[in-house]
Scaffold this active site. Structure first.
Site, PDB file in Angstrom:
ATOM      1  N   MET A  73      10.850  34.194 101.453  1.00  0.00           N
ATOM      2  CA  MET A  73      10.712  32.976 102.262  1.00  0.00           C
ATOM      3  C   MET A  73       9.532  32.177 101.735  1.00  0.00           C
ATOM      4  SD  MET A  73      11.283  34.650 105.977  1.00  0.00           S
ATOM      5  CE  MET A  73      10.265  36.015 105.431  1.00  0.00           C
ATOM      6  N   SER A  83       8.700  34.956  97.285  1.00  0.00           N
ATOM      7  CA  SER A  83       9.463  33.772  96.939  1.00  0.00           C
ATOM      8  C   SER A  83       8.858  33.034  95.750  1.00  0.00           C
ATOM      9  CB  SER A  83       9.513  32.822  98.145  1.00  0.00           C
ATOM     10  OG  SER A  83      10.061  31.572  97.793  1.00  0.00           O
ATOM     11  N   TYR A 128      14.095  31.310  91.392  1.00  0.00           N
ATOM     12  CA  TYR A 128      14.947  30.143  91.193  1.00  0.00           C
ATOM     13  C   TYR A 128      14.835  29.761  89.719  1.00  0.00           C
ATOM     14  CZ  TYR A 128      15.520  29.154  96.214  1.00  0.00           C
ATOM     15  OH  TYR A 128      15.854  29.219  97.546  1.00  0.00           O
ATOM     16  N   THR A 142      18.396  33.926  93.198  1.00  0.00           N
ATOM     17  CA  THR A 142      19.173  33.226  94.211  1.00  0.00           C
ATOM     18  C   THR A 142      20.228  32.368  93.530  1.00  0.00           C
ATOM     19  OG1 THR A 142      17.337  33.202  95.783  1.00  0.00           O
ATOM     20  CG2 THR A 142      19.054  31.561  96.095  1.00  0.00           C
ATOM     21  N   LYS A 191      21.427  37.169  94.736  1.00  0.00           N
ATOM     22  CA  LYS A 191      21.389  36.919  96.183  1.00  0.00           C
ATOM     23  C   LYS A 191      22.220  35.687  96.507  1.00  0.00           C
ATOM     24  CE  LYS A 191      18.126  36.189 100.004  1.00  0.00           C
ATOM     25  NZ  LYS A 191      18.592  34.866 100.473  1.00  0.00           N
ATOM     26  N   HIS A 197      22.355  32.595 102.875  1.00  0.00           N
ATOM     27  CA  HIS A 197      21.085  31.860 102.820  1.00  0.00           C
ATOM     28  C   HIS A 197      20.576  31.552 104.227  1.00  0.00           C
ATOM     29  CE1 HIS A 197      18.768  29.912  99.446  1.00  0.00           C
ATOM     30  NE2 HIS A 197      18.083  29.479 100.499  1.00  0.00           N
ATOM     31  N   ARG A 214      21.379  28.186 105.782  1.00  0.00           N
ATOM     32  CA  ARG A 214      20.617  26.996 105.409  1.00  0.00           C
ATOM     33  C   ARG A 214      21.278  26.155 104.310  1.00  0.00           C
ATOM     34  NH1 ARG A 214      15.291  27.085 107.171  1.00  0.00           N
ATOM     35  NH2 ARG A 214      14.374  26.097 105.330  1.00  0.00           N
ATOM     36  N   GLY A 249      20.877  38.093 106.865  1.00  0.00           N
ATOM     37  CA  GLY A 249      21.478  37.089 107.727  1.00  0.00           C
ATOM     38  C   GLY A 249      21.691  37.590 109.129  1.00  0.00           C
ATOM     39  N   ILE A 255      19.687  39.698 111.027  1.00  0.00           N
ATOM     40  CA  ILE A 255      19.152  41.000 111.442  1.00  0.00           C
ATOM     41  C   ILE A 255      18.043  40.795 112.471  1.00  0.00           C
ATOM     42  CG2 ILE A 255      17.913  43.074 110.690  1.00  0.00           C
ATOM     43  CD1 ILE A 255      20.703  43.086 109.624  1.00  0.00           C
TER      44      ILE A 255
END
Length: 359
Positions: A82, A110, A133, A159, A232, A256, A259, A288, A290
């Site tokens: 995140m 992240s 990314y 991702t 991911k 995601h 999002r 997603g 949890i």
């Protein structure tokens, strides 16, 4: 920061988070794609699933431990990547990683962290992963990979489901902007995208996708690092074989957090078909929605080896700092052990489809 005494579940952390955090920041963190249908579905799908207990089982030697990429994972709970933890706490990712260590939890840092990766790694006492990314220039992507290797990260999480951002209307309505003192510091010095639309109208097909990753990108990346790469953002079983062929060492079923593209299926609903196609050939994780230990048990029953937890980490960080994140993770660990005990499953390998009522 003191954790409020009535905070006994992840929902309590979210409630206190909503009361304490600036509305624009709250909209950014809670923000979903478009109408939030997928975001809501992530929770609704877990709530639909019912558990079937077993009684009088031998629970001696019970454990939630497993092995993942040669490392011992004490609980099948990993902190999801995140961005910008400093939005909710001045210590940002440094507090988060210390809390992860205290609870023997793994953390995924992240690309858009608000603290440098080497500084986070210096505080880590449990394995770190790095979420990647891809950058417009392949050389810059490799720079990030080398930093992750130098920091001692154990895996890369690529991702793959966000070549463009989703339409985050909640965030747009709130007018969220990053504060001037918070930035994606690990991208400093790398080439910016530099994209500018050439004509009025939608910019997406005017060049925004020129650097979007493909299966060739995955194969290229897998050939340039010894670290295992997990993809991911897998929801479609038809993406499993190309992922394996490209060299991926693990997959994460994820939408995601709702999002990106709205009206995608809930991650837990997509998990069984992906798990069937994977057929235990490589580790399979999911994220997603949890929010309970029972959710973790359900995910494992439907084919996951572990889960990632996202927004609750930021909720707890905002409410209680380091202590809040450690407490939140301990709640999940305890709830998982309770769920395993009351369904008669003393080990993760004992959790099968039969634990799902009507399953």
């Amino acid at each position: 920061m003191m954790v409020p005494p009535d905070t006994v579940s992840l929902a309590d952390y979210e409630r206190h988070f909503d009361d304490r955090v600036d509305p624009a920041i709250r909209a950014y963190i809670a923000g979903a794609g478009a109408d939030g249908i997928t975001l809501s579905a992530n929770r609704e799908a877990f709530d639909r699933l019912r558990l079937m207990p077993r009684v009088l089982r031998d629970l001696s030697g019970a454990t939630a431990r497993s092995e993942l990429f040669g490392e011992m994972l004490d609980y099948p709970i990993i902190l999801a990547p995140m961005a910008y933890h400093k939005l909710v706490h001045r210590d940002g990712e440094l507090a988060t990683v210390e809390a992860a260590g205290l609870t023997r939890s793994w953390m995924t840092v992240s690309t858009q962290a608000s603290v440098r990766l080497d500084e986070i790694a210096a505080r880590a006492t449990a394995p770190l992963w790095f979420q990647l990314y891809t950058q417009p220039l392949r050389g810059d992507t490799l720079t990030l990979v080398r930093r992750a290797e130098d920091a001692g990260c154990k895996a890369l999480v690529l991702t793959v489901d966000a070549p463009v951002n989703g339409m985050r209307n909640i965030e747009q309505r709130a007018g969220f902007r990053l504060p001037p003192d918070i930035a994606p510091v690990n991208l400093a010095g790398l080439a910016p995208d530099g994209f500018k639309p050439a004509r009025p109208g939608s910019p997406v097909f005017q060049g925004m996708l020129h650097a979007a990753p493909t299966w060739d990108t995955v194969e290229w990346l897998c050939g340039r690092t010894p670290l295992p790469i997990l993809l991911k953002g897998i929801l479609n079983p038809d993406d499993v074989e190309p992922a394996i062929a490209a060299g991926a060492r693990g997959l994460i079923v994820s939408n995601h957090g709702g999002r990106t593209l709205d009206t995608l299926p809930a991650s837990i609903d997509a998990l069984p078909a992906v798990a069937a196609r994977v057929a235990r050939r490589l580790p399979l994780l999911m994220d997603g929605g949890i929010r309970r230990g029972t959710d973790i048990l359900k995910a494992i029953a439907l084919g996951a080896d572990a889960v990632l937890v996202g927004r609750p980490v930021l909720h707890a960080l905002a409410v209680g700092g380091l202590a809040g994140v450690a407490h939140m993770l301990t709640l999940l660990q305890t709830e998982l052990e309770v769920a395993m005990a009351l369904t008669g499953r003393p080990r993760l390998s004992d959790i099968d489809r039969e634990v799902i009522f009507g399953g």
